[in-house]
Design an enzyme around this catalytic site. Structure first.
Site, PDB file in Angstrom:
ATOM      1  CD  GLU A   1       1.641  -4.583  -7.395  1.00 54.80           C
ATOM      2  OE1 GLU A   1       0.817  -5.385  -6.940  1.00 54.80           O
ATOM      3  OE2 GLU A   1       2.106  -3.622  -6.721  1.00 54.80           O
TER       4      GLU A   1
ATOM      5  CG  ASP B   1      -2.707  -2.988  -4.771  1.00 46.05           C
ATOM      6  OD1 ASP B   1      -3.385  -1.969  -4.980  1.00 46.05           O
ATOM      7  OD2 ASP B   1      -3.070  -3.895  -3.997  1.00 46.05           O
ATOM      8  CD  GLU B   2      -3.545  -7.740  -5.134  1.00 45.61           C
ATOM      9  OE1 GLU B   2      -3.093  -8.762  -4.590  1.00 45.61           O
ATOM     10  OE2 GLU B   2      -4.613  -7.192  -4.770  1.00 45.61           O
ATOM     11  CB  VAL B   3      -3.649  -3.072 -12.402  1.00 40.49           C
ATOM     12  CG1 VAL B   3      -4.538  -2.711 -13.592  1.00 40.49           C
ATOM     13  CG2 VAL B   3      -3.618  -1.914 -11.403  1.00 40.49           C
TER      14      VAL B   3
ATOM     15  CG  HIS C   1      -7.726  -3.220  -5.333  1.00 43.53           C
ATOM     16  ND1 HIS C   1      -8.136  -4.325  -4.615  1.00 43.53           N
ATOM     17  CD2 HIS C   1      -6.477  -3.509  -5.790  1.00 43.53           C
ATOM     18  CE1 HIS C   1      -7.181  -5.234  -4.624  1.00 43.53           C
ATOM     19  NE2 HIS C   1      -6.160  -4.767  -5.342  1.00 43.53           N
TER      20      HIS C   1
END
Length: 605
Positions: A422, A374-376, A307
């Protein structure tokens, strides 16, 4: 909770006070409040009295040539008084502002409660009114040193409020923040009369109250859409009025970087959507101060290493897999893709400069700093020339090194790190014992976090994601459009207030570990939310979350809280928010709130 209903149900349908106090006893005597009634505050060895006129005159007038003899807002007055960037408000200043705000709420931001009475309701006659004679505010203990920026659980927010039938009011608490919460409750006892004036129909009142959770917040994404400082202040006002105490600002993401970093000016100059859609250093200090003034801690999040593609607009050499097209979904959750390189000395130098600039400006106002995580997407590192691999065995130690260096600098600045789940549960990092882990994906994740000994923040997306249910914001090529019809988003349907109200942050956590759940946050991601609709997207669903976090998800008998009992009170809270300038959505139509139980299915007398 102890609660006594001392008059016929149809005489008054709503019962005031949101979120629900721990114990609440009231009667049916009408008392009036005059604007001349003083708030007598005893604390720190002295007694001070405040009236409306005091606050009209009290240090809120500017003497500059440009504004000679014009009254500025109380918020601006307090901003002028503070020492910019280096000092949070004192407990005294917080109480002063709370008294001012309470009077303003009661006399200028109130409402006539016709929606909560049957059609034949007759208002009390002001001519026969008995007036409140005194309001005594007393702090029983000295504030802790960091009253405006506490770690969770270190400030006692409890309070007691008594209003006698003769018109004597006392609010006592063990901290300035407790006084703030008690004054908020006090305002919710009062209504506007259609002929003018303010009254309560509920005397005598006895309330003893304390929050169930120490972290009660809203997370607002200000990177995908920009919200002006005034929008954020209005959100903070509403948040504080719901007795929430954390405002999590997701301030940067792949789409834009709207936060000015004076030592790295190109980040916002090139990364913001427009040069004027930026939170300057002064804006940022003002927002943090204004939050602290209301007993709310603003928590800043700079999400990374994923992000972060907006950084590429000023420092392209730091970002891998930037804006890959057309198959962007291989590399990130939403466009534009881009992640900080994971094994780059240039990235580390950049981070050191970023934190050296930003963290000292956060420290006076918060105990925390959120580093995201998050969301790597592992595939992004196939495009990272410092790694060139998506193998977990290669990436995991590099991610550990990345997080360790960030958290070491954050701790050195006197702050406690927060990460998304995460980092612990997907990347299996070893995190410091102080690190708070924010969960969003499941109750099972909350249980796993506390099972590993970490403090957790709950916020299951199936209940507390306020952006869900608006449908896809993506477009679909005709070649694939059919398979996505009818274009629901991943977390549909819309999470109405009853669903939010049904969520128990402790639902999956064994009793022995429940102390590790500090509380939680409702999340307002902004792909389809901007200043036009942000109020109705957050409120009053955010209020439903606030009651769960303040009062707990269970009543005294261990049952889920009743939506039947909550609905009229939440409808009333909505009216109070609207009166304060917040565009909150309605809960029910007036017919329902005026008639009691008629708008129910399966109701049996």
């Amino acid at each position: 909770m102890k609660f006594y209903l001392l008059f016929p149900y149809l005489a008054y349908l709503a019962l005031a006070i949101w979120p629900l106090p721990t114990t609440y006893e009231h009667g049916d005597t009408v008392l009036w409040l005059s604007e001349d009634t003083s708030f007598d505050w005893a604390g720190a060895g002295d007694v001070r009295s405040f009236t409306v006129q005091d606050f009209n005159d009290f240090n809120f007038r500017t003497k500059s040539n440009a504004h000679a003899n014009k009254q500025e807002s109380a918020q601006d007055g307090y901003r002028r008084r503070r020492k910019r960037d280096v000092e949070a408000p004192s407990g005294d200043e917080m109480i002063e502002y709370a008294i001012y705000s309470a009077k303003r709420t009661i006399f200028t931001k109130n409402f006539v409660p016709w929606k909560f009475h049957p059609r034949n309701w007759t208002e009390s006659d002001p001519a026969d009114g008995v007036y409140i004679s005194s309001i005594s505010i007393e702090m029983l203990e000295d504030d802790p040193e960091d009253i405006a920026k506490p770690l969770a659980g270190t400030v006692n927010e409890s309070y007691k409020l008594e209003l006698t039938e003769d018109g004597d009011v006392s609010i006592t608490a063990n901290s300035s923040v407790g006084i703030l919460r008690g004054l908020t409750t006090f305002t919710q006892l009062f209504y506007q009369h259609s002929a003018g004036g303010a009254y309560t129909p509920l005397a005598p009142v006895t309330i003893s109250d304390a929050p169930r959770f120490s972290h009660r917040g809203i997370n607002l994404d200000v990177s995908r859409n920009y919200f002006s400082p005034k929008d954020l202040e209005r959100t903070m006002d509403a948040l504080a009025y719901n007795k929430m105490n954390r405002f999590h600002l997701h301030v940067t993401d792949g789409q834009s970087w709207p936060l000015e970093i004076p030592s790295l000016p190109s980040l916002s100059q090139k990364g913001a959507y427009r040069p004027d859609l930026v939170y300057t250093a002064d804006n940022f200090a003002d927002l943090q101060y204004y939050a602290a003034l209301q007993g709310v801690e603003l928590i800043t999040e700079i999400d990374m290493p994923g992000h972060t593609s907006s950084i590429a607009l000023s420092y392209p050499e730091l970002i891998a897999a930037y804006n890959v097209q057309p198959d962007w979904d291989t590399y990130c959750a939403e466009p534009p893709c881009g992640t900080l390189k994971l094994n780059s000395t240039a990235v580390y130098d950049f981070l050191e400069a970023l934190w050296d600039d930003l963290l000292p400006r956060v420290y006076p106002f918060s105990a925390y700093f959120h580093t995201g995580g998050d969301e790597v997407n592992k595939h992004a590192y196939e495009e990272d020339d410092t790694v060139e691999s998506s193998d977990y065995a290669v990436l995991q130690p590099l991610m550990q090194k990345f997080i360790d260096r960030n958290h070491e600098q954050i701790r050195a600045a006197g702050l406690t790190p927060i990460v998304w789940e995460e980092m612990l549960l997907e990347w299996n990092l070893t995190l410091g014992e102080d690190v708070i882990v924010q969960s969003w994906r499941s109750d099972k994740a909350v249980a796993q976090i506390v099972g590993k000994g970490h403090k957790a923040l709950a916020g299951n997306y199936q209940y507390w994601y306020l952006d869900c249910g608006k449908g896809q914001w993506l477009n679909f090529d005709p070649s694939v459009s059919g398979q996505y019809w009818p274009y629901q988003d991943y977390c549909a349907p819309f999470h109405n207030w009853r669903l939010a109200y049904s969520y128990d942050p402790l639902g999956s956590v064994p009793e022995s570990a429940q102390h590790l759940v500090l509380g939680g946050e409702a999340h307002m991601w902004a792909e389809q939310t901007d200043p036009v609709n942000v109020d109705r997207m957050i409120w009053p669903r955010g209020s439903a979350v606030a009651e769960i976090l303040w009062s707990g998800a269970k009543d005294d008998q261990g049952r889920n809280r009743s939506q039947i009992d909550a609905a009229p009170r939440l409808s009333e809270m909505r009216e109070r928010l609207v009166a304060r300038g917040v565009g909150a959505e309605p809960i029910q139509m007036p017919y329902c709130t005026m008639q009691g139980t008629v708008c129910q299915l399966g109701y049996h007398r």
